[in-house]
Design a protein around this motif. Structure first.
Motif, PDB file in Angstrom:
ATOM      1  N   THR A  38      36.598  37.741  -0.333  1.00  0.00           N
ATOM      2  CA  THR A  38      36.488  38.525  -1.563  1.00  0.00           C
ATOM      3  C   THR A  38      37.664  39.273  -2.025  1.00  0.00           C
ATOM      4  O   THR A  38      38.200  39.292  -3.014  1.00  0.00           O
ATOM      5  N   ARG A  42      39.655  37.627  -5.004  1.00  0.00           N
ATOM      6  CA  ARG A  42      38.730  37.951  -6.125  1.00  0.00           C
ATOM      7  C   ARG A  42      39.785  38.537  -6.885  1.00  0.00           C
ATOM      8  O   ARG A  42      40.825  39.473  -6.729  1.00  0.00           O
ATOM      9  N   GLU A  47      33.819  40.384 -11.068  1.00  0.00           N
ATOM     10  CA  GLU A  47      33.350  38.981 -10.877  1.00  0.00           C
ATOM     11  C   GLU A  47      32.536  39.033  -9.609  1.00  0.00           C
ATOM     12  O   GLU A  47      32.993  39.318  -8.697  1.00  0.00           O
ATOM     13  N   SER A  48      31.524  37.875  -9.574  1.00  0.00           N
ATOM     14  CA  SER A  48      30.872  37.793  -8.368  1.00  0.00           C
ATOM     15  C   SER A  48      30.286  36.375  -8.549  1.00  0.00           C
ATOM     16  O   SER A  48      30.116  35.843  -9.612  1.00  0.00           O
TER      17      SER A  48
END
Length: 189
Positions: A38, A42, A47-48
């Motif tokens: 991540t 990312r 954002e996830s």
């Protein structure tokens, strides 16, 4: 792999104990790897996986929150079920929803099913381990399923209140290592 090695060596303590320790520690390693990925990949801090999950047009925020809460709860339960090892069906029961999610999301991206169909199908598949757990409770007279439900709920609520995931998982992993196989129902195996 670790379970296979232990079984291959007839579950002797010399092989079973390292398998338990390493498989329990894999929970922490998987969390660390996910955090690293991540951090490296990312591009947006908002954002996830769940934040960018597609929902159907007209889906209320309340409905989205309910789906996300259920999904998060099931993630805790799936990890706990794999660590518990009191019933060989646990890891297999949680495997179907994991695999089905990938298939259903692919079908959504290809336009073959709607986002609504994805969420309904995935939710139904997530209910299957509950059926396995209820059967285990009533037929095997084993209370590990309600215990896992309770621990999972406590962990979910603590995480929602901002508890660090490592602070949540480390005592669970330590307990699994410390107790080893004391709670395995060998009659099921």
């Amino acid at each position: 792999l670790l379970a296979w090695v232990a079984i291959y060596h007839r579950n002797t303590p010399a092989w079973r104990r390292p398998a338990v320790v390493l498989s329990a520690l894999s929970v922490l390693v998987a969390n660390a790897c996910a955090d690293y990925a991540t951090h490296k990949l990312r591009s947006n801090n908002l954002e996830s996986t769940t934040a960018t999950m597609p929902y159907w047009e007209g889906c209320s925020m309340q409905t989205q929150r309910r789906f996300k809460t259920f999904y998060a709860y099931c993630q805790f339960l799936a990890t706990l079920a794999c660590m518990l090892c009191s019933n060989p069906a646990w890891p297999l029961a949680v495997l179907l929803p994991i695999q089905l999610a990938s298939l259903l999301l692919t079908l959504v991206r290809k336009g073959l099913i709607s986002a609504r169909t994805y969420h309904i199908g995935y939710t139904v598949s997530l209910c299957m381990p509950f059926v396995v757990g209820a059967r285990h409770l009533f037929y095997m007279k084993s209370w590990d399923f309600p215990v896992v439900l309770g621990i999972g709920w406590i962990m979910l609520q603590a995480r929602r209140k901002g508890a660090n995931k490592y602070a949540l998982w480390t005592p669970i992993v330590a307990a699994r290592i410390a107790f080893g196989d004391q709670f395995i129902n060998w009659q099921i195996w």
